[in-house]
Design a protein around this motif. Structure first.
Motif, PDB file in Angstrom:
ATOM      1  N   THR A  59     -24.151 -25.779  46.681  1.00 19.91           N
ATOM      2  CA  THR A  59     -24.268 -24.413  45.592  1.00 19.91           C
ATOM      3  C   THR A  59     -25.511 -24.149  45.516  1.00 19.91           C
ATOM      4  O   THR A  59     -26.429 -24.812  45.960  1.00 19.91           O
ATOM      5  N   ALA A  60     -25.793 -23.131  44.767  1.00 19.98           N
ATOM      6  CA  ALA A  60     -27.160 -22.878  44.473  1.00 19.98           C
ATOM      7  C   ALA A  60     -27.812 -23.793  43.643  1.00 19.98           C
ATOM      8  O   ALA A  60     -29.145 -23.912  43.497  1.00 19.98           O
ATOM      9  N   VAL A  61     -27.133 -24.535  42.851  1.00 26.03           N
ATOM     10  CA  VAL A  61     -27.772 -25.740  41.920  1.00 26.03           C
ATOM     11  C   VAL A  61     -28.453 -26.700  43.135  1.00 26.03           C
ATOM     12  O   VAL A  61     -29.549 -26.986  42.788  1.00 26.03           O
ATOM     13  N   VAL A  62     -27.648 -27.190  43.977  1.00 22.54           N
ATOM     14  CA  VAL A  62     -28.133 -28.091  45.081  1.00 22.54           C
ATOM     15  C   VAL A  62     -29.480 -27.477  45.650  1.00 22.54           C
ATOM     16  O   VAL A  62     -30.355 -28.290  45.723  1.00 22.54           O
ATOM     17  N   HIS A  63     -29.610 -26.275  46.141  1.00 21.82           N
ATOM     18  CA  HIS A  63     -30.440 -25.664  46.714  1.00 21.82           C
ATOM     19  C   HIS A  63     -31.773 -25.619  45.898  1.00 21.82           C
ATOM     20  O   HIS A  63     -33.046 -25.812  46.077  1.00 21.82           O
ATOM     21  N   ALA A  64     -31.471 -25.316  44.319  1.00 17.86           N
ATOM     22  CA  ALA A  64     -32.625 -25.361  43.381  1.00 17.86           C
ATOM     23  C   ALA A  64     -33.006 -26.682  43.176  1.00 17.86           C
ATOM     24  O   ALA A  64     -34.405 -26.694  43.032  1.00 17.86           O
ATOM     25  N   HIS A  65     -32.225 -27.468  43.201  1.00 20.02           N
ATOM     26  CA  HIS A  65     -32.985 -29.038  43.087  1.00 20.02           C
ATOM     27  C   HIS A  65     -33.640 -29.292  44.143  1.00 20.02           C
ATOM     28  O   HIS A  65     -34.786 -30.063  44.006  1.00 20.02           O
ATOM     29  N   GLU A  66     -33.357 -28.954  45.469  1.00 22.75           N
ATOM     30  CA  GLU A  66     -34.174 -29.173  46.574  1.00 22.75           C
ATOM     31  C   GLU A  66     -35.622 -28.688  46.666  1.00 22.75           C
ATOM     32  O   GLU A  66     -36.710 -29.247  46.927  1.00 22.75           O
ATOM     33  N   ARG A  67     -35.503 -27.289  46.243  1.00 19.03           N
ATOM     34  CA  ARG A  67     -36.747 -26.496  45.963  1.00 19.03           C
ATOM     35  C   ARG A  67     -37.559 -27.283  45.039  1.00 19.03           C
ATOM     36  O   ARG A  67     -38.590 -27.437  45.052  1.00 19.03           O
TER      37      ARG A  67
END
Length: 184
Positions: free
Chosen positions: A100-108
């Motif tokens: 999800t977007a949460v996963v991508h935000a964490h990676e960024r």
């Protein structure tokens, strides 16, 4: 001759002897419930926080942030271990939330953190903890949390939410004492 043919036919119809069956019956396959998703969401949150907090425990600019990060690692690792034990005792496979977007935000955020140091690192790390703890609380206290079925999972949900609220309060307190959230 007839006796030989009858013996061969009887042997052909006899059950094949293999390894004896286990004395312990296999665990029943239970239908999937929200329990798998709830435990999976807690598991994913724990793993994300642990990753960031381990980095902050070693690279934080201030002793205060390093101590906070150490607390996060300890408490989220305990939550991760307890969730694993609970899943095993209930014969539940923790389902990870979809990408999800949460996963991508964490990676960024992790990429950003690796480029920062000092007070800039501290501010970004604390903001990440605020953002991630809030996002997980929305999930667990919202529609996902309502899907929990077993009392043990509901109790784990209550415990996880209490821990997350405590961490969120500590992070927000740090922000208020250090001039709020860092610039985006």
């Amino acid at each position: 001759m007839l006796t030989g043919v009858l013996t061969i036919l009887l042997l052909a119809q006899a059950p094949v002897m293999g390894r004896p069956m286990s004395e312990v019956p296999p665990r029943p396959v239970l239908p999937q419930t929200g329990d798998e998703a709830v435990l999976g969401a807690i598991n994913a949150a724990d793993a994300s926080v642990i990753e960031a907090a381990k980095l902050a425990a070693s690279r934080g600019g201030s002793a205060e942030v390093r101590a906070f990060a150490t607390t996060l690692v300890r408490e989220h690792e305990a939550s991760l271990t307890n969730g694993g034990r609970l899943a095993k005792s209930l014969n539940v496979v923790r389902r990870q939330p979809p990408d999800t977007a949460v996963v991508h935000a964490h990676e960024r955020a992790m990429r950003d953190l690796n480029l920062l140091s000092g007070s800039a690192f501290d501010g970004r790390f604390v903001q990440l903890m605020v953002d991630e703890h809030r996002a997980v609380l929305v999930l667990l206290e919202g529609s996902l949390g309502a899907t929990a079925v077993r009392p043990e999972v509901k109790q784990a949900l209550v415990q996880a939410a209490a821990m997350l609220h405590g961490h969120l309060a500590a992070a927000e307190k740090w922000q208020s004492m250090h001039g709020g959230a860092p610039p985006a």
